[in-house]
Design an enzyme around this catalytic site. Structure first.
Site, PDB file in Angstrom:
ATOM      1  N   SER A 113     -25.055 -26.040 -43.234  1.00 47.67           N
ATOM      2  CA  SER A 113     -24.156 -26.688 -42.289  1.00 47.67           C
ATOM      3  C   SER A 113     -24.438 -28.167 -42.107  1.00 47.67           C
ATOM      4  CB  SER A 113     -24.230 -25.933 -40.961  1.00 47.67           C
ATOM      5  OG  SER A 113     -23.342 -26.463 -40.034  1.00 47.67           O
ATOM      6  N   HIS A 114     -24.735 -28.551 -40.879  1.00 45.69           N
ATOM      7  CA  HIS A 114     -24.910 -29.948 -40.492  1.00 45.69           C
ATOM      8  C   HIS A 114     -26.339 -30.433 -40.726  1.00 45.69           C
ATOM      9  CE1 HIS A 114     -25.922 -27.033 -37.558  1.00 45.69           C
ATOM     10  NE2 HIS A 114     -26.731 -27.888 -36.969  1.00 45.69           N
ATOM     11  N   ASP A 277     -18.691 -31.838 -40.919  1.00 51.65           N
ATOM     12  CA  ASP A 277     -20.118 -31.704 -41.230  1.00 51.65           C
ATOM     13  C   ASP A 277     -20.339 -31.300 -42.690  1.00 51.65           C
ATOM     14  OD1 ASP A 277     -19.176 -29.134 -41.127  1.00 51.65           O
ATOM     15  OD2 ASP A 277     -21.034 -28.329 -40.276  1.00 51.65           O
ATOM     16  N   ASP A 279     -20.633 -28.553 -44.435  1.00 55.82           N
ATOM     17  CA  ASP A 279     -19.787 -27.553 -45.095  1.00 55.82           C
ATOM     18  C   ASP A 279     -18.355 -27.568 -44.581  1.00 55.82           C
ATOM     19  OD1 ASP A 279     -20.801 -26.609 -42.651  1.00 55.82           O
ATOM     20  OD2 ASP A 279     -20.467 -24.525 -43.231  1.00 55.82           O
ATOM     21  N   ASP A 281     -16.935 -27.117 -41.627  1.00 53.38           N
ATOM     22  CA  ASP A 281     -16.364 -26.265 -40.580  1.00 53.38           C
ATOM     23  C   ASP A 281     -16.402 -26.921 -39.201  1.00 53.38           C
ATOM     24  OD1 ASP A 281     -19.092 -25.995 -40.304  1.00 53.38           O
ATOM     25  OD2 ASP A 281     -19.106 -23.791 -40.385  1.00 53.38           O
ATOM     26  N   ARG A 282     -17.284 -27.909 -39.023  1.00 49.64           N
ATOM     27  CA  ARG A 282     -17.338 -28.584 -37.720  1.00 49.64           C
ATOM     28  C   ARG A 282     -16.428 -29.812 -37.733  1.00 49.64           C
ATOM     29  NH1 ARG A 282     -23.319 -28.321 -35.186  1.00 49.64           N
ATOM     30  NH2 ARG A 282     -23.730 -26.153 -35.695  1.00 49.64           N
ATOM     31  N   LYS A 376     -14.690 -21.506 -38.381  1.00 42.08           N
ATOM     32  CA  LYS A 376     -14.178 -22.709 -37.751  1.00 42.08           C
ATOM     33  C   LYS A 376     -13.777 -23.669 -38.863  1.00 42.08           C
ATOM     34  CE  LYS A 376     -18.892 -24.326 -36.722  1.00 42.08           C
ATOM     35  NZ  LYS A 376     -19.753 -23.168 -37.012  1.00 42.08           N
TER      36      LYS A 376
HETATM   37  C1  G16 Z   1     -23.298 -21.992 -36.517  1.00 46.32           C
HETATM   38  C2  G16 Z   1     -22.437 -20.914 -35.912  1.00 46.32           C
HETATM   39  C3  G16 Z   1     -21.825 -21.401 -34.645  1.00 46.32           C
HETATM   40  C4  G16 Z   1     -22.888 -21.912 -33.698  1.00 46.32           C
HETATM   41  C5  G16 Z   1     -23.741 -22.953 -34.382  1.00 46.32           C
HETATM   42  C6  G16 Z   1     -24.922 -23.371 -33.540  1.00 46.32           C
HETATM   43  O1  G16 Z   1     -22.493 -23.064 -36.904  1.00 46.32           O
HETATM   44  O2  G16 Z   1     -21.410 -20.494 -36.772  1.00 46.32           O
HETATM   45  O3  G16 Z   1     -21.133 -20.335 -34.072  1.00 46.32           O
HETATM   46  O4  G16 Z   1     -22.298 -22.441 -32.552  1.00 46.32           O
HETATM   47  O5  G16 Z   1     -24.248 -22.436 -35.572  1.00 46.32           O
HETATM   48  O6  G16 Z   1     -25.736 -22.269 -33.359  1.00 46.32           O
HETATM   49  P1  G16 Z   1     -27.156 -22.411 -32.654  1.00 46.32           P
HETATM   50  O7  G16 Z   1     -26.858 -22.958 -31.284  1.00 46.32           O
HETATM   51  O8  G16 Z   1     -27.698 -21.028 -32.646  1.00 46.32           O
HETATM   52  O9  G16 Z   1     -27.963 -23.398 -33.450  1.00 46.32           O
HETATM   53  P2  G16 Z   1     -22.785 -23.891 -38.232  1.00 46.32           P
HETATM   54  O10 G16 Z   1     -21.792 -25.010 -38.210  1.00 46.32           O
HETATM   55  O11 G16 Z   1     -24.215 -24.351 -38.129  1.00 46.32           O
HETATM   56  O12 G16 Z   1     -22.571 -22.927 -39.344  1.00 46.32           O
END
Ligand code: G16
Length: 543
Positions: A113-114, A277, A279, A281-282, A376
């Site tokens: 992700s990010h 971000d 990937d 999705d954000r 997302k």
């Molecule tokens: C993932 C999840 C999201 C979550 C985020 C942060 O997003 O798909 O639902 O809100 O992690 O999670 P945490 O607060 O447990 O770090 P992503 O964009 O990282 O795949």
């Protein structure tokens, strides 16, 4: 080409978190680590013989090598077809779309992700199911169980597949189909949004900067914003995905996308700023001089989504993760539709979306999406905001001000304390948990506590119960605090403190959020003792 069966042993700690398994890249690259986890996935989902799987990732360091391993292992386990994004790339929402569109059994998405990439950065792998969404808790528990008993894995001894060339090749009896990752996604977006209306807005001089942060969204944003919608060339910056994200941290928050935030606050700001971000999705959306918090973005989209052609029928319901602000609840109330509160993690929206109970959902962590896919979707949110501005003929700042005037403003901030000693973080949460029953009726920094609990969620569709999802403290005067530990970090623990306060008075809507929330922030410290327990006197990231 022959299938090799390789003896292996369980590796500790392969427990999927909020969104699949995320670890340091050099951990993932340890011989057998990736292979063990992939084999556990194949077995945990009930076998993949004869099935079609989608495979792709955000292009971070090790993406290419890991995909070759996954393809050879999937072929050895009898997969019929593997649909792979060209050069191994798929944004997460695009992968979700392809799974759904092609009727695949599921998909393997490679991303952290990010989080930054590189040998000493982060890597991740998750399994998405046939609905296109992240595996539910029952499936991830099964995968984890397999990681603890694994004794061998199977892999084809075959040359690498050329993933730069579109078309089909074979590994054994498995077809490897390399597809353009953008086409299907762009087509889907065209069914949801009024491209003509948005194009006309660009023709009339609307200006924008989209920062793809050298991550997965670049090719999608270029193709859709610049090529199809006619945004000026150069609107999309940092558009080429790079294995190290150009040395950056692909998180569109005020720290790592500072340049964009600064631009939007300055005299040369375009009409709209946006970023996604690693990937894709954000998302973050910023108007000229007007940052929109993700919680507010969800609420504002809920209020205006009917203006986009894919949503003219209105919304069946909405959902937000528990730590997300209640701004969208107020919109749902006015629209007369249900609003669900789920644990953090997009997977928890899956059942609500699949059964049509909700159309729209979102999270404070820069995530917004709808029933068009089961992830997302960063670019979707940006297109939605473009469509709303074009239809309302108003700027983001005007839409935001009007929204707050109509619904009130929910001041919101999240304070993150990263890479905290795990024991100290666990102790902080345990201390809060032990006091839940005695807190109501007491005060913290002068605020009276009305309620305190540890969030638990009973899924209204399948009845599954998820407990221990974060400490919620409600104050008599309406403010709210949430404490939880991140499930996506790879180093120590990350403590997240979510802080919000509802303000109905428009005369106060222009205040700075940190100032407006100072009293609640003080209550958080008084309750949790963050400084004394962790040695941290200020958060690492404030969103
Ligand atoms: C993932 C999840 C999201 C979550 C985020 C942060 O997003 O798909 O639902 O809100 O992690 O999670 P945490 O607060 O447990 O770090 P992503 O964009 O990282 O795949």
């Amino acid at each position: 080409m022959t299938i090799k069966t390789v003896a292996t042993r369980p590796v500790d700690g392969q427990k999927p978190g909020t969104s699949g398994l995320r670890k340091k890249t050099d951990v993932f690259m340890t011989p057998g680590y990736l292979e063990n986890y992939v084999q556990a996935i194949f077995e945990g989902v009930g076998g993949i013989a004869g099935k079609t799987l989608v495979v792709g990732g955000d292009g971070r360091f090790f993406n290419d090598r890991a995909i070759q391993t996954i393809l050879k292992m999937a072929a050895a386990s009898g997969a019929a077809r593997l649909i792979v994004g060209q050069n191994g790339l798929f944004s997460t929402p695009a992968a979700s779309n392809v799974i759904r569109k092609r009727g695949a059994f599921g998909g393997l998405i490679l991303s952290a992700s990010h989080n930054p990439g590189g040998l000493h950065g982060d890597f991740g792998l998750k399994f998405n199911m046939a609905n296109g969404g992240p595996a539910n808790e029952a499936v991830t528990a099964e995968i984890f169980a397999r990681t603890k008993s694994i004794a061998e894995y199977a892999i084809f001894d075959a040359p690498d597949v050329d993933l730069s060339a579109l078309g089909e090749t074979m590994i054994g009896d498995s077809a490897i189909e390399v597809v353009d990752p953008v086409t299907d996604y762009a087509e889907l977006m065209e069914t949801l949004f009024d491209f003509d209306l948005i194009s006309a807005m660009f023709r009339d001089g609307f200006t924008m900067r989209f920062d793809a942060m050298h991550a997965a969204t670049g090719p999608y944003a270029k193709a859709i914003l610049e090529e199809r919608l006619g945004a000026a060339p150069g609107t999309v910056v940092n558009a080429v995905p790079l294995p190290d994200f150009g040395g950056g941290h692909p998180d569109p928050n005020p720290i790592y996308a500072k340049e964009l935030y600064d631009l939007m606050a300055g005299p040369d700001a375009p009409d709209m700023g946006a970023a996604s971000d690693g990937d894709g999705d954000r998302n973050i959306v910023i108007g000229r001089g007007a940052v929109v918090t993700p919680s507010d973005s969800l609420a504002m989209i809920a209020a205006s989504a009917h203006l986009a052609k894919g949503y003219t029928r209105g919304l069946s319901g909405v959902a937000r993760s528990m730590p997300t602000s209640a701004a969208v609840d107020r919109v749902a109330e006015k629209l007369g539709i249900a609003c669900y509160e789920t644990p953090t993690g997009w997977k928890f929206f899956g059942n609500l979306l699949d059964t049509g109970m909700i159309t729209l959902c979102g999270e404070e962590s820069a995530g917004t999406g709808s029933d068009h896919v089961r992830e997302k979707d960063g670019l979707w949110a940006v297109l939605m905001w473009l469509n709303i501005q074009a239809a309302r003929k108003e700027t983001i700042a005007e839409i935001q001000t009007a929204h707050w005037a109509e619904f009130g403003r929910t001041f919101y901030t999240r304070h993150d304390y990263e890479a905290v000693d795990s024991e100290a973080a666990g102790g902080l949460m345990a201390h809060l948990r032990s006091r839940l029953s005695v807190l109501p009726g007491t005060t913290a920094a002068g605020l009276e506590i009305a309620s305190a609990d540890d969030f638990a969620y009973a899924d209204p569709v399948d009845g599954s119960l998820t407990t221990g999802q974060g400490i919620r403290i409600g104050f008599a005067s309406g403010e709210r605090l949430v404490f939880r530990l991140s499930g996506t970090g790879t180093e120590g623990a990350t403590i997240r403190v979510y802080i919000e306060k509802f303000e109905p008075d428009p005369a106060r809507h222009g205040e700075d959020a940190q100032v407006a929330l100072a009293g609640v922030i003080a209550a958080a410290e008084a309750l949790a003792g963050i400084a004394s327990r962790t040695g941290r006197t200020a958060p690492d990231v404030v969103t």
